[in-house]
Design a protein around this motif. Sequence first.
Motif, short mmCIF file in Angstrom:
data_model
loop_
_atom_site.label_atom_id
_atom_site.label_comp_id
_atom_site.label_asym_id
_atom_site.label_seq_id
_atom_site.Cartn_x
_atom_site.Cartn_y
_atom_site.Cartn_z
N SER A 17 -5.72 7.04 -6.76
CA SER A 17 -5.12 5.95 -5.99
C SER A 17 -3.86 5.47 -6.69
N THR A 18 -3.28 4.37 -6.22
CA THR A 18 -1.98 3.93 -6.74
C THR A 18 -2.06 3.53 -8.21
N GLN A 19 -3.12 2.79 -8.58
CA GLN A 19 -3.14 2.20 -9.91
C GLN A 19 -4.10 2.88 -10.87
N GLN A 99 -1.94 7.98 0.08
CA GLN A 99 -1.36 8.80 1.13
C GLN A 99 0.15 8.94 0.97
N HIS A 100 0.69 9.98 1.56
CA HIS A 100 2.15 10.23 1.73
C HIS A 100 2.87 10.75 0.48
N GLY A 101 2.38 10.50 -0.73
CA GLY A 101 3.05 10.92 -1.96
C GLY A 101 3.19 12.44 -1.99
N GLU A 170 9.74 5.74 6.28
CA GLU A 170 10.40 6.19 5.05
C GLU A 170 9.44 6.84 4.07
N ARG A 171 8.19 6.29 4.01
CA ARG A 171 7.27 6.83 3.00
C ARG A 171 6.64 8.16 3.43
N PHE A 172 6.77 8.53 4.70
CA PHE A 172 6.12 9.75 5.18
C PHE A 172 6.78 10.98 4.54
N GLY A 280 -6.71 11.75 2.43
CA GLY A 280 -6.06 10.51 2.04
C GLY A 280 -7.08 9.44 1.68
N ASP A 281 -6.65 8.44 0.92
CA ASP A 281 -7.63 7.43 0.49
C ASP A 281 -8.17 6.61 1.66
N ASN A 282 -7.31 6.33 2.66
CA ASN A 282 -7.81 5.55 3.80
C ASN A 282 -8.76 6.39 4.66
N THR A 302 -4.19 -1.63 -3.39
CA THR A 302 -2.83 -2.04 -3.72
C THR A 302 -2.15 -2.46 -2.43
N SER A 303 -2.24 -1.59 -1.40
CA SER A 303 -1.79 -1.98 -0.06
C SER A 303 -2.95 -2.67 0.64
N ASP A 304 -2.66 -3.44 1.68
CA ASP A 304 -3.69 -3.86 2.63
C ASP A 304 -3.59 -2.90 3.80
O1 LIG Z 1 0.61 4.09 2.68
C1 LIG Z 1 -0.58 3.85 2.78
C2 LIG Z 1 -1.32 4.16 4.03
O2 LIG Z 1 -0.48 4.59 5.07
C3 LIG Z 1 -1.32 3.28 1.61
O3 LIG Z 1 -2.51 2.68 2.03
C4 LIG Z 1 -1.58 4.31 0.52
O4 LIG Z 1 -2.55 5.25 0.96
C5 LIG Z 1 -1.98 3.65 -0.81
O5 LIG Z 1 -3.29 3.21 -0.80
P1 LIG Z 1 -3.97 2.21 -1.89
O6 LIG Z 1 -3.72 2.79 -3.24
O7 LIG Z 1 -3.36 0.88 -1.66
O8 LIG Z 1 -5.44 2.24 -1.51
#
Ligand SMILES: O=C(CO)[C@@H](O)[C@H](O)COP(=O)(O)O
Length: 493
Positions: A17-19, A99-101, A170-172, A280-282, A302-304
Motif C-alpha cells: 500500500s502507500t505507506q 492502484q495506478h502506480g 492524471e494518476r491513471f 489493486g488494493d481497493n 491514505t486515500s478515502d
Molecule cells: O488511487 C486510488 C484508487 O483509485 C487509491 O485508493 C490508491 O489505490 C491508494 O490506496 P491506499 O493506499 O490509500 O489504500
Amino acid sequence: MAAAEPDSPLYLGLDFSTQQLKAVAIDGDLGPVHQDSVQFDSELPEFRTHGGVHIHPDGLTVTSPVLMWVKALDLLLDRMKAAGFGFSRVRALSGSGQQHGAVFWRTGAARTLTQLDPGQNLHQQLTDSFSVQDSPVWMDSSSGPQCDALQEAAGGAMRLADITGSRAYERFTGNQISKLRQTRPDQFQDTERISLVSSFGASLFLGRYAAIDYSDGSGMNLLDIRDRMWSQICLDATATNLKRLLGEPSPSTAVLGPVSSFLQHRYGFSGSCSVVAFTGDNPASLAGMRLHQGDIAVSLGTSDTLFLSLSEPRPSLEGHVFCNPVEPDGFMALLCFKNGSLTRERVRDRCCSGSWDVFSQALDGTPLGNHGNIGFYFDTMEITPPAVGLHRFDANDRQVSSWSPELEVRALVEGQFLSRRLHAERLGYSIGSGTRVLATGGASANRQILQVLSDVFNAPVYTIDLSDSACLGSAYRALHGNHSNGTTANPTS
Ligand SMILES: O=C(CO)[C@@H](O)[C@H](O)COP(=O)(O)O
Ligand SMILES: Nc1ncnc2c1ncn2[C@@H]1O[C@H](COP(=O)(O)OP(=O)(O)O)[C@@H](O)[C@H]1O
C-alpha cells in the motif's frame, strides 16, 4: 488471532500500500493466524519518504522509490522467517498494491528474475533492474497534457469513459506511460516491461513477469472493461508497441504459477505453493469485506475511497468503473478522494498536539452539524472534485479564516463525509433503510470518526476484525484461487 494446527494449510495475503507493506496469513477456515507489516518511512528511513512518497518541487509529481518496495519485501520475509512462520505450509498466496502506480523494468530484468541467488536478498540483486527508479504513484497529478491528448484521440472524455470505465485521470497508468515516453525517452527505450504495483509484487513471488489482472488493469485508461482486452485506440494514443510492454491482461482469479525457486530455497516455500494474480488494493478490499448487494464500502486508508459491486457498468465523467475482482462478469464502482488521512493527520497535528485521542475528544465535544460551521480541506489538488485550497464557512455562509480547534476538527470530518455522500449519490447510489456502510483502512480504528460517518450517511457502520481488508481479501483470494484452481493464465503473458 486463531492458533492454527501445526501442519494445517495456510494462505498468505500481501498488500503493497502507500505507506507500508503488510501481510496476513489465514487458515483454511478463513481465520487470521499471522500478521506483520513494514512501515516505509520509519523502517526504511534511507529512502527518505514522507507517507511512503516523494512529492516533487512542482507539487504535482509524486513518486515512490521502487527499490524501497523490494527492500520492504526482503525485510518482511526475513522477519517472518525469524519469527518461525511456517512458509512450507502456505498452499497459495496472493496480494494487492496501491492502484495506478507504474513499475518500469529495465531491459534484461526478466533474465535477472529467473536467475536469483537464494544466498542474497532481492534488493541486492534487483538494484539495476529498473529503468525508472522513482515510480509514479496514485497521488501524482502531473500528466494533464497527456490526459487531454488521450481524450482527444478516443473521441472525447465520455467516449473514453465508455471504453475504459473512466475519463482520463492524471494518476491513471496510461497517462503516466505517455508522460515518461515524452519527457524521459531514454528511460522509456530502456524498458522491457511495465507492471502495476500489484503485478510487480506478483512478479517478485513468481520469479518472472506476472500478468496485469483485469480489475487493477481497469485503472490505467488502457483496458476495454467490457471486452477485457487492451483497447487498441488507447494503446495507439499512448505508445507504439505498448501491448508488448504490458503483456496480456489476465482474470483476477487466475493462478499464475508456482512460487519462484528463489523463494522456495531462501524461505522454505513449498514448490506446490501457487501464486494467484495480485490486484489493486481497493478491489482486494472488496473481496475482503464480502460486500452484499446494496452495501457501500468506505476505505479510510491514505486515500478515502468509496466502492460497491455493480452488475452493469454505467461509466460517467466522475468516478470509475473497474472489472470486479471476484465476479468474472461483474463490475465495481469507485470514487477516490486524495485529501483523506493525510489531511486529518495535518489537522490533528495543528489542532490536537498530534494526538488521535485529542482529535476524538474534539468530535465527542462538538454537536452533529457543528453549529452550522463547515469546511472543505483540499491540501493538495483533489481528485473528486478537482479543487484545491481550504474553504471554511460559518452558519451564515460567510467565509472565515479560522475557528477553534474543536470546530476545525468536526468541520473537517463532517465536510469530508458530506462530500463522500454527495458524490456517491451523484453516481446514482441511494441510501435506503437497508443500507450498510462497511468501513476499513487505518482510520476505521477511530470510533468517533465512524460515528460521524454513520451520522452523515444516516446508516449503520460496520467494521471487520482486521482493518487491513486489502491484505485479508488477498488471503481469501489466494484460498479461493487455490480451491477453484483459478483460471490458469498463459505462462508466456
Ligand atoms: O488511487 C486510488 C484508487 O483509485 C487509491 O485508493 C490508491 O489505490 C491508494 O490506496 P491506499 O493506499 O490509500 O489504500
Ligand atoms: N486512531 C486513528 N484515528 C484516525 N486515523 C488513523 C488512526 N490510526 C491510523 N490512522 C490513519 O490511518 C492511515 C493509514 O491507513 P492504512 O489503511 O494503513 O493506509 P495505507 O494502506 O494506504 O498504507 C494513516 O495515515 C493514519 O492517518
